[in-house]
Design a protein around this motif. Structure first.
Motif, PDB file in Angstrom:
ATOM      1  N   SER A  49       0.855  -0.986   0.285  1.00 26.14           N
ATOM      2  CA  SER A  49       0.339  -0.221   0.096  1.00 26.14           C
ATOM      3  C   SER A  49       0.997   0.512   0.251  1.00 26.14           C
ATOM      4  O   SER A  49       2.367   1.766   0.800  1.00 26.14           O
ATOM      5  N   ASN A  76      -2.003  -1.097  -3.439  1.00 24.78           N
ATOM      6  CA  ASN A  76      -3.190  -0.135  -2.861  1.00 24.78           C
ATOM      7  C   ASN A  76      -2.927   1.668  -3.031  1.00 24.78           C
ATOM      8  O   ASN A  76      -1.493   1.477  -2.396  1.00 24.78           O
ATOM      9  N   ASN A  78      -4.163   4.822  -1.380  1.00 23.92           N
ATOM     10  CA  ASN A  78      -4.714   5.198   0.072  1.00 23.92           C
ATOM     11  C   ASN A  78      -4.539   6.477  -0.070  1.00 23.92           C
ATOM     12  O   ASN A  78      -4.103   7.197   0.081  1.00 23.92           O
ATOM     13  N   SER A 139      -7.959   2.191  -0.659  1.00 27.17           N
ATOM     14  CA  SER A 139      -8.685   2.258   0.302  1.00 27.17           C
ATOM     15  C   SER A 139      -8.455   3.581   0.939  1.00 27.17           C
ATOM     16  O   SER A 139      -8.046   4.856   0.567  1.00 27.17           O
ATOM     17  N   LEU A 161     -11.692  -0.952   0.133  1.00 29.37           N
ATOM     18  CA  LEU A 161     -12.076  -0.692   1.510  1.00 29.37           C
ATOM     19  C   LEU A 161     -11.538   0.448   2.284  1.00 29.37           C
ATOM     20  O   LEU A 161     -11.198   1.753   2.065  1.00 29.37           O
ATOM     21  N   SER A 162     -12.082   0.161   3.522  1.00 32.33           N
ATOM     22  CA  SER A 162     -11.958   1.562   4.840  1.00 32.33           C
ATOM     23  C   SER A 162     -12.496   0.912   5.627  1.00 32.33           C
ATOM     24  O   SER A 162     -12.413  -0.053   6.530  1.00 32.33           O
ATOM     25  N   THR A 163     -12.084   1.642   6.524  1.00 30.21           N
ATOM     26  CA  THR A 163     -11.327   1.285   8.391  1.00 30.21           C
ATOM     27  C   THR A 163     -12.903   1.961   8.835  1.00 30.21           C
ATOM     28  O   THR A 163     -12.995   2.938   8.763  1.00 30.21           O
ATOM     29  N   CYS A 178     -18.334  -0.593   0.275  1.00 29.27           N
ATOM     30  CA  CYS A 178     -17.200  -1.154   0.801  1.00 29.27           C
ATOM     31  C   CYS A 178     -17.669  -2.866   0.015  1.00 29.27           C
ATOM     32  O   CYS A 178     -18.043  -3.644   0.535  1.00 29.27           O
ATOM     33  N   GLN A 245      -3.736  -6.058   8.500  1.00 27.82           N
ATOM     34  CA  GLN A 245      -3.026  -5.435   8.008  1.00 27.82           C
ATOM     35  C   GLN A 245      -1.968  -5.248   9.374  1.00 27.82           C
ATOM     36  O   GLN A 245      -2.272  -4.927  10.294  1.00 27.82           O
TER      37      GLN A 245
END
Length: 361
Positions: A49, A76, A78, A139, A161-163, A178, A245
């Motif tokens: 990433s 990835n 971000n 992400s 993707l996300s947190t 997502c 991760q």
């Protein structure tokens, strides 16, 4: 590692979704990650990433070109999704009052600080560039950008993707498209991904958060926070993760963009502690405790909104680095920092995967 290894993982949903062989993601770490680090991780069959909030359009294009050079593996990119809400004059004056003694300690003039480059949120212009370079994965941190921007990426087959730091945030992310969710325990280094939650005192550890998120959503869940070796990977899979991760675990790899002073602090992490602080950016983030955190925070109500707080802290960081002092360094690291090892990123990723597989049922 190849298809035989891929089949040995107990949950292969993330592997299939992102076309990976190893369900490990190297976390994006603005300022500390690098193209070299992401390339090394991606070359193993895991996911490298690159954090892009401080990169402009040409920087992103060049990074993507280098990430693809002579390898054909997913990577990835971000981005952040924060609102830009400039502080008023009173808020800036309040922050200056807090910081002025520290400027004087270092022989700096707080009234002569130039504007600094701010972390910018994902927007139309950046989306145009991402459509152009077409990474396999994008992400986000702090939620998601506007729905039309997410739709544009998904139409190109880019996985999103996300947190999430809570079940509520995980459900919100899934409902808005997502493809997988990163469940971030409070142990994690760097910025909390909070976007619906506002109270850091209620943030949950990974072991409590992960199974609850796994039960609440149908998409694959990626565990992050406090994972640095095979024991953490095995535990995450036992609690329902489809992948993990890791960020702090990669900081001592030679490919990481870490200054000698920061590296020295990481190597002596067993002597230190980490804390959540908003002093450096305006948002809660976990880092190694130093004099600045002890004297001003680690949390302060005087800090302007993210990302504007960083402008007045930047000269303190620079002066501290030049003096060979950790006093004002921004040293993002998670609670498992003491487990980080100095080992090339590719070798670390392969060894981590092999050891985890040997321990998994």
């Amino acid at each position: 590692m190849g298809d035989n290894t891929k089949m040995r993982w107990p949950d292969r949903r993330l592997l299939d979704l992102l076309n990976l062989e190893i369900p490990i993601i190297q976390a994006p770490m603005a300022g500390a990650d690098s193209v070299a680090l992401a390339r090394c991780v991606s070359s193993t069959g895991a996911l490298g990433s690159l954090a892009c909030p401080l990169l402009d359009a040409d920087d992103i294009r060049e990074a993507a070109r280098k990430l693809r050079h002579e390898i054909d593996r997913p990577f990835n990119l971000n981005f952040f999704c924060h609102a830009m809400e400039p502080p008023d004059a009173a808020a800036i004056a309040k922050w200056k009052q807090v910081l002025k003694p520290h400027y004087e300690r270092l022989g700096l003039d707080i009234e002569s600080v130039a504007e600094s480059r701010l972390r910018l949120p994902f927007n139309e212009e950046i989306c145009d560039v991402v459509e152009e370079v077409r990474p396999a994965v994008v992400s986000f941190h702090f939620g998601l950008p506007e729905a039309n921007l997410v739709d544009r990426l998904k139409r190109l087959g880019i996985k999103i993707l996300s947190t999430a730091t809570s079940v509520r945030e995980a459900k919100w992310l899934e409902a808005r498209g997502c493809d997988a969710i990163i469940a971030q325990g409070v142990e994690a280094g760097g910025h909390r991904g909070m976007f619906l939650e506002t109270d850091i005192g209620s943030q949950t550890g990974l072991f409590a958060l992960l199974p609850q998120v796994r039960d609440a959503v149908s998409v694959p869940v990626i565990a992050t926070g406090g994972i640095a070796d095979a024991r953490g990977v095995v535990a995450a899979f036992a609690l329902g993760a489809s992948g993990v991760q890791l960020g702090t675990a990669y900081l001592l790899c030679p490919e990481a963009n870490v200054s000698p002073l920061f590296r020295s602090a990481l190597e002596r992490a067993a002597e230190k502690e980490t804390a959540l602080t908003n002093l450096f950016s305006g948002r809660p983030a976990r880092g190694i405790v130093n004099r600045f955190l002890r004297e001003v925070g680690p949390m302060s109500d005087a800090v302007p909104a993210f990302p504007y707080a960083a402008t007045l802290v930047a000269p303190l960081r620079t002066a501290s680095e030049r003096a060979g002092s950790e006093d004002y360094l921004q040293m993002w690291a998670g609670q498992a920092v003491g487990l980080a090892k100095s080992i090339p990123a590719g070798e670390f990723t392969r060894k981590l995967a092999a050891e985890a597989l040997s321990r998994l049922p």
